[in-house]
Write a protein that holds these residues in place. Structure first.
Motif, PDB file in Angstrom:
ATOM      1  N   SER A  78      -8.147   1.031   5.751  1.00 58.37           N
ATOM      2  CA  SER A  78      -7.698   0.547   4.442  1.00 58.37           C
ATOM      3  C   SER A  78      -7.119  -0.858   4.537  1.00 58.37           C
ATOM      4  CB  SER A  78      -6.667   1.510   3.845  1.00 58.37           C
ATOM      5  OG  SER A  78      -5.485   1.552   4.621  1.00 58.37           O
ATOM      6  N   LEU A 101       0.839  -1.201   0.000  1.00 61.26           N
ATOM      7  CA  LEU A 101       0.000   0.000   0.000  1.00 61.26           C
ATOM      8  C   LEU A 101       0.875   1.252   0.000  1.00 61.26           C
ATOM      9  CD1 LEU A 101      -2.857  -0.872   2.554  1.00 61.26           C
ATOM     10  CD2 LEU A 101      -3.090  -0.587   0.077  1.00 61.26           C
ATOM     11  N   TYR A 126      -1.855  -1.783  -7.588  1.00 56.29           N
ATOM     12  CA  TYR A 126      -1.398  -2.302  -6.288  1.00 56.29           C
ATOM     13  C   TYR A 126      -1.706  -3.787  -6.154  1.00 56.29           C
ATOM     14  CZ  TYR A 126      -2.641  -3.977  -1.660  1.00 56.29           C
ATOM     15  OH  TYR A 126      -2.821  -4.774  -0.561  1.00 56.29           O
ATOM     16  N   ILE A 157      -0.863   4.647  -1.346  1.00 48.63           N
ATOM     17  CA  ILE A 157      -2.242   4.503  -0.883  1.00 48.63           C
ATOM     18  C   ILE A 157      -2.235   4.696   0.639  1.00 48.63           C
ATOM     19  CG2 ILE A 157      -4.221   2.940  -0.718  1.00 48.63           C
ATOM     20  CD1 ILE A 157      -3.167   1.537  -3.234  1.00 48.63           C
ATOM     21  N   THR A 164      -5.014   2.933  -9.614  1.00 46.60           N
ATOM     22  CA  THR A 164      -3.959   2.702  -8.621  1.00 46.60           C
ATOM     23  C   THR A 164      -4.244   1.457  -7.797  1.00 46.60           C
ATOM     24  OG1 THR A 164      -3.559   5.079  -8.474  1.00 46.60           O
ATOM     25  CG2 THR A 164      -2.694   3.721  -6.691  1.00 46.60           C
ATOM     26  N   ALA A 165      -5.513   1.256  -7.427  1.00 46.96           N
ATOM     27  CA  ALA A 165      -5.883   0.080  -6.639  1.00 46.96           C
ATOM     28  C   ALA A 165      -5.625  -1.203  -7.420  1.00 46.96           C
ATOM     29  CB  ALA A 165      -7.349   0.165  -6.237  1.00 46.96           C
ATOM     30  N   TYR A 199     -10.198   5.218  -0.920  1.00 49.87           N
ATOM     31  CA  TYR A 199      -8.830   5.572  -0.536  1.00 49.87           C
ATOM     32  C   TYR A 199      -7.965   5.979  -1.731  1.00 49.87           C
ATOM     33  CZ  TYR A 199     -10.070   3.347   3.890  1.00 49.87           C
ATOM     34  OH  TYR A 199     -10.685   3.029   5.066  1.00 49.87           O
ATOM     35  N   THR A 200      -8.292   5.460  -2.910  1.00 47.90           N
ATOM     36  CA  THR A 200      -7.469   5.773  -4.085  1.00 47.90           C
ATOM     37  C   THR A 200      -8.283   5.531  -5.351  1.00 47.90           C
ATOM     38  OG1 THR A 200      -5.327   5.344  -5.139  1.00 47.90           O
ATOM     39  CG2 THR A 200      -6.525   3.443  -4.312  1.00 47.90           C
ATOM     40  N   THR A 254     -10.103  -3.487  -5.668  1.00 47.59           N
ATOM     41  CA  THR A 254     -10.463  -2.192  -6.247  1.00 47.59           C
ATOM     42  C   THR A 254     -11.716  -1.629  -5.592  1.00 47.59           C
ATOM     43  OG1 THR A 254      -9.492  -2.829  -8.368  1.00 47.59           O
ATOM     44  CG2 THR A 254     -11.037  -0.999  -8.393  1.00 47.59           C
ATOM     45  N   TYR A 275       2.548   2.196  -3.328  1.00 50.65           N
ATOM     46  CA  TYR A 275       1.705   2.880  -4.311  1.00 50.65           C
ATOM     47  C   TYR A 275       1.056   4.145  -3.742  1.00 50.65           C
ATOM     48  CZ  TYR A 275       2.308  -0.710  -7.790  1.00 50.65           C
ATOM     49  OH  TYR A 275       2.857  -1.554  -8.739  1.00 50.65           O
ATOM     50  N   LEU A 332     -10.898  -0.496  -1.906  1.00 53.83           N
ATOM     51  CA  LEU A 332     -10.067   0.706  -1.780  1.00 53.83           C
ATOM     52  C   LEU A 332     -10.661   1.913  -2.513  1.00 53.83           C
ATOM     53  CD1 LEU A 332      -6.572  -0.979  -2.292  1.00 53.83           C
ATOM     54  CD2 LEU A 332      -7.500  -0.091  -0.145  1.00 53.83           C
TER      55      LEU A 332
END
Length: 369
Positions: free
Chosen positions: A261, A250, A305, A255, A301-302, A296-297, A290, A253, A293
């Motif tokens: 999270s 996390l 990650y 996050i 990006t998820a 959170y992002t 995805t 990336y 998260l």
């Protein structure tokens, strides 16, 4: 022509030449396998390209740290397994052998569907633990799962309660329906109890036979102190390492690393594991991560990650298992053990279904006069 003339001394092959031929044979074999996989529609080269891209997208320090914690998770979880097996079958196995079998299952779970690697591990234990039986190993597996069942339930309770109004939504109208229709409710409860009695009657003889063989595998539950020291503490340490793997990737990336999270990723991973029908849960893990998260992002990006963590940890798990199998069993012996266990794992479920069918048939036969 005399026998003496026919007898010729054996031709000795140069050790260096023999080693070169062996390496060449391995390279040709690997090439043939890669071509066969490509023809079968499995893009192995594409997987390596994805792995390389995933590794180069983040700092190598994160990759190394993540692999260290991944290794710690495997080592500590196997230590818990060793505590169960050592207590059930004293002197039957050593820790390194247990670790090699467990690591093999972890690696296979990343590349075969439906968590078949776990079944392979259990059958490997039956093969290498002196005095063990499959019901006994299966009982040990149930003991091994106690901690994970409890911690998994707590995670789901937290995630469920964290959603505002979830309890009102789940238990609003349903609660009223239950109390406003007591006859229907009691009928459902009575039917469930009746069904349980029927199933218990049908399988009672089978249960008694299996328990006689299985209770040895769960023997450590009779000694709470030994269970805590030999099983629970190593499992807790392994779970902490698992959490640290998530935290590391996390952070890699960017996050946000928060309690929420991390719990979201743990919960989504558990759910994806339950519903896993693809090798290693590929695709399913990414979809759940995805979604988890989302607050959170970004989805991009998820997904990056999730793919990176899975590819990197899979590569590590496979490499770690190969090294352990070669060191503990030797390449030929280890590959044969894994192959035989994998074949047995695929047919074991069918055999168990057939046995249950035979028991059902026996139970329906009229009793002799």
């Amino acid at each position: 022509m005399s026998d003496v003339a026919l007898a010729q001394p054996p031709v000795e092959v140069d050790p260096k030449r023999r080693k070169f031929l062996r390496i060449a044979a391995w390279l040709v074999g690997i090439l043939v396998v890669l071509v066969a996989l490509r023809i079968a529609g499995i893009d192995v080269w594409g997987w390596f390209v994805q792995l390389w891209d995933a590794v180069t997208d983040i700092s190598v320090g994160y990759v190394i740290l993540g692999c260290i914690f991944q290794g710690a998770q495997t080592v500590l979880t196997a230590l818990g397994w060793y505590g169960i097996l050592r207590y059930a079958y004293p002197g039957g196995v050593n820790y390194v052998t247990v670790l090699a079998c467990y690591a093999t299952g972890v690696a296979l779970n990343n590349v075969v569907p439906a968590n078949l690697g776990t079944f392979v591990t259990l059958l490997m234990y039956v093969a290498v633990v002196r005095g063990s039986t499959f019901p006994g190993i299966l009982a040990g597996y149930a003991v091994q799962k106690i901690f994970y069942l409890v911690i998994g339930t707590l995670i789901y309770v937290y995630l469920f309660s964290a959603v505002t109004g979830s309890f009102d939504y789940q238990f609003g109208n349903e609660k009223d329906a239950i109390f406003n229709h007591p006859v229907i409710t009691l009928s459902i409860i009575g039917g469930a109890i009746f069904l349980l009695i029927v199933l218990l009657r049908i399988f009672w003889n089978w249960v008694k036979k299996m328990w006689a063989k299985a209770k040895q595998g769960a023997a450590i539950l009779g000694d709470l102190g030994s269970y805590v020291k030999l099983v629970l503490l190593p499992q807790m340490g392994g779970y902490v390492a698992k959490v640290m793997v998530i935290i590391v990737f996390l952070a890699a990336y960017s996050i946000p690393v928060t309690f929420g999270s991390v719990m979201s990723v743990l919960g989504s991973n558990q759910l994806a594991n339950i519903l896993s029908i693809t090798p290693g849960g590929v695709g399913i893990n990414q979809a759940f991560n995805t979604f988890a998260l989302d607050s959170y992002t970004s989805p991009t990006t998820a997904t990056a990650y999730s793919i990176s963590q899975q590819l990197i940890t899979t590569a590590f798990n496979v490499g770690f298992a190969l090294v352990l199998v070669c060191v503990v069993f030797g390449w030929s012996g280890g590959s044969k053990l894994v192959k035989d266990s994998y074949v047995d794992a695929k047919v074991k479920a069918g055999e168990m279904k057939e046995q249950r069918g035979q028991m059902l048939g026996d139970d329906e036969d009229p009793e002799p006069a």
